[in-house]
Design a protein around this motif. Structure first.
Motif, short mmCIF file in Angstrom:
data_model
loop_
_atom_site.label_atom_id
_atom_site.label_comp_id
_atom_site.label_asym_id
_atom_site.label_seq_id
_atom_site.Cartn_x
_atom_site.Cartn_y
_atom_site.Cartn_z
N ILE A 4 -3.81 85.30 102.17
CA ILE A 4 -2.74 84.61 101.57
C ILE A 4 -1.52 84.61 102.44
CG2 ILE A 4 -1.14 84.61 99.88
CD1 ILE A 4 -3.13 85.79 97.97
N LEU A 5 -1.21 85.73 103.27
CA LEU A 5 -0.44 86.12 104.08
C LEU A 5 -0.46 85.15 105.28
CD1 LEU A 5 0.45 89.96 104.21
CD2 LEU A 5 1.78 88.14 103.24
N ALA A 6 -1.69 84.81 105.75
CA ALA A 6 -1.76 84.06 106.91
C ALA A 6 -1.47 82.60 106.64
CB ALA A 6 -3.46 84.11 107.56
N LEU A 7 -1.78 82.15 105.40
CA LEU A 7 -1.84 80.78 104.95
C LEU A 7 -0.41 80.70 104.58
CD1 LEU A 7 -4.50 80.38 102.34
CD2 LEU A 7 -4.44 79.37 104.58
N LYS A 8 0.58 81.51 104.12
CA LYS A 8 1.82 81.50 104.16
C LYS A 8 2.66 81.31 105.28
CE LYS A 8 4.60 84.07 101.34
NZ LYS A 8 5.47 85.06 101.24
N ILE A 25 -1.48 77.24 97.76
CA ILE A 25 -0.33 77.87 98.68
C ILE A 25 0.82 76.88 98.59
CG2 ILE A 25 0.62 78.96 100.79
CD1 ILE A 25 -0.37 81.08 99.12
N LYS A 26 0.28 75.66 99.04
CA LYS A 26 1.35 74.60 99.46
C LYS A 26 1.96 74.57 97.94
CE LYS A 26 -0.92 72.02 102.94
NZ LYS A 26 -1.33 70.90 103.57
N ALA A 27 1.52 74.08 96.78
CA ALA A 27 1.89 74.04 95.65
C ALA A 27 2.82 75.22 95.17
CB ALA A 27 0.76 73.79 94.42
N ALA A 28 2.18 76.38 95.44
CA ALA A 28 3.17 77.46 94.93
C ALA A 28 4.63 77.64 96.02
CB ALA A 28 2.47 78.78 95.47
N GLN A 29 4.69 77.21 96.96
CA GLN A 29 5.71 76.97 97.83
C GLN A 29 6.67 76.05 97.21
OE1 GLN A 29 5.28 75.31 101.99
NE2 GLN A 29 7.04 76.44 102.59
N GLU A 57 9.31 83.29 101.96
CA GLU A 57 9.99 83.91 100.94
C GLU A 57 8.80 85.12 100.40
OE1 GLU A 57 9.93 80.84 101.14
OE2 GLU A 57 11.81 80.21 101.12
N ASP A 58 9.51 86.07 100.12
CA ASP A 58 8.99 87.37 99.76
C ASP A 58 8.42 87.27 98.13
OD1 ASP A 58 7.75 90.07 99.60
OD2 ASP A 58 9.75 91.02 99.22
N ALA A 103 9.56 77.69 89.26
CA ALA A 103 8.55 78.81 88.90
C ALA A 103 8.81 79.77 90.06
CB ALA A 103 7.40 78.18 88.83
N ILE A 104 8.46 81.27 89.71
CA ILE A 104 8.47 82.50 90.47
C ILE A 104 6.81 82.62 90.66
CG2 ILE A 104 9.13 84.98 90.79
CD1 ILE A 104 11.03 82.77 88.20
N PRO A 105 6.46 82.14 91.66
CA PRO A 105 4.61 82.66 91.73
C PRO A 105 4.24 83.85 91.95
CG PRO A 105 5.54 80.90 93.45
CD PRO A 105 6.76 81.52 92.83
N ILE A 106 3.18 84.24 91.47
CA ILE A 106 2.74 85.39 91.31
C ILE A 106 1.22 84.97 92.08
CG2 ILE A 106 1.39 87.30 90.45
CD1 ILE A 106 3.71 87.04 88.12
N LEU A 107 1.02 85.44 93.48
CA LEU A 107 -0.22 85.03 94.01
C LEU A 107 -1.34 85.98 94.01
CD1 LEU A 107 1.62 83.49 97.07
CD2 LEU A 107 1.18 82.46 95.27
N LEU A 108 -2.43 85.51 93.43
CA LEU A 108 -3.77 86.38 93.37
C LEU A 108 -4.76 86.02 94.23
CD1 LEU A 108 -4.65 86.78 89.45
CD2 LEU A 108 -2.78 88.05 91.08
#
Length: 346
Positions: A60-64, A37-41, A71-72, A49-54
């Motif tokens: 995932i919401l808690a980690l964000k 998640i840190k890398a995606a941020q 960001e949405d 890049a526009i991340p798509i999180l699987l």
């Protein structure tokens, strides 16, 4: 970004700039891990890049929330009921590809609950541009779903991997660091060709040494002979490639020593920036030893020969390594998109 990550390599800067020029949708297949998640941020905030999180949405919401990643971005749990329609559509497509290779419809539906299969099908159907995975699983287990779904370029018999080593003396590509355990002479030649192509993609002019324990015919042992045969094949099929061997590593990396001892070599007087090792033991051990040295960074393994931009992290990769690999994936997706457009026009 380089200041943010404590890195000032020129090639990395060029890579990030190219990625920002045309950002791509990147699937992060293991997004319910904090470092992923840190890398995606970072890649989202840096604009390449526009991340798509699987993964599990609630995790995932808690980690964000934990890292203030507000960001949405798109989050998909391949196992949830809401994704049943898409999952079944992917399964039908996958079954159509693999039904004559032992895969049943039941198998296909079961596999689409796994993130690497699901994410790879997103690429195949144009719902994403690139994918990165492998943070939390072994390399072979991450590679298999990708080979079965995305597949290889036409004409590629076996995929391979290269690592870009950013050293104080400049960039060095090392192949094959992750896939082929003991390649044949023909496979070594193919690995060299794919490495040559990838280096050009990153704006690097390839100067390639085919590595052995022997120098230019000093041994007739089969281990040295296969490297010599690979070089002969390439000199005949690709005479414009700046490549030679078989060579010991010290001669390859010391241009003066090489020029004095072997002035006839195509590498004499040139700065070698790629090493093709004769087997996985040698390539993997050398790149891992090198990356532990001071002021050396590694980007990779970079997949070679894949039909889509899919790349696999090393198990437990750092945030920096994942950010770098995502930039690689974006640039790779840009190049593959360009290649498809050129092919469709012709």
């Amino acid at each position: 970004l380089l200041d943010r990550m404590g890195n000032d390599h020129k090639l990395l800067k060029l890579l990030f700039d190219r990625a920002r020029h045309n950002p791509k949708r990147v699937v992060f297949a293991e997004a319910d891990h904090l470092d992923v998640i840190k890398a995606a941020q970072i890649v989202y905030e840096e604009g390449f890049a526009i991340p798509i999180l699987l993964g599990r949405k609630e995790v995932i919401l808690a980690l964000k929330k934990e890292i203030d990643f507000d960001e949405d971005v798109l989050i998909i749990d391949p196992k949830c009921d809401e994704e049943e329609k898409r999952r079944n559509a992917y399964a039908e497509e996958f079954w159509a590809q693999r039904k004559r290779k032992g895969v049943t419809q039941f198998d296909a539906r079961r596999l689409m609950r796994e993130r690497n299969y699901f994410g790879a099908m997103m690429l195949n159907l144009g719902e994403a541009d690139a994918m990165v995975s492998g943070y939390a699983r072994s390399y072979p287990s991450a590679l298999r779903p990708i080979l079965e779904t995305v597949g290889k370029f036409d004409g590629v018999n076996k995929v391979a991997a290269t690592n870009l080593m950013l050293t104080p003396k400049g960039p060095i590509f090392i192949s094959d660091t992750s896939v082929n355990i003991n390649p044949t002479a023909q496979e070594l030649a193919n690995i060299a060709q794919m490495t040559n192509h990838t280096m050009k993609m990153f704006g690097v002019n390839p100067v390639i040494a085919m590595i052995s324990y022997a120098n230019f015919g000093s041994s007739d042992d089969p281990h040295a002979l296969k490297v010599r045969q690979a070089v002969a094949m390439l000199h005949e099929s690709n005479p414009d490639m700046i490549l030679d061997g078989e060579l010991q590593v010290d001669f390859a990396l010391n241009s003066e020593m090489l020029k004095n001892k072997f002035p006839f070599s195509k590498l004499a007087g040139k700065k070698v920036n790629a090493l093709i090792f004769p087997n996985l033991d040698a390539a993997n051990s050398n790149y891992k030893m090198l990356k532990e040295q001071k002021d050396v960074d590694s980007i990779g393994p970079i997949m070679l020969g894949m039909r889509r931009a899919v790349h696999i992290f090393q198990l437990g990769a750092s945030v920096e390594e994942m950010v770098n690999m995502t930039a690689i994936a974006v640039v790779d997706a840009q190049q593959k998109e360009k290649r498809r457009r050129t092919k469709s026009r012709s």
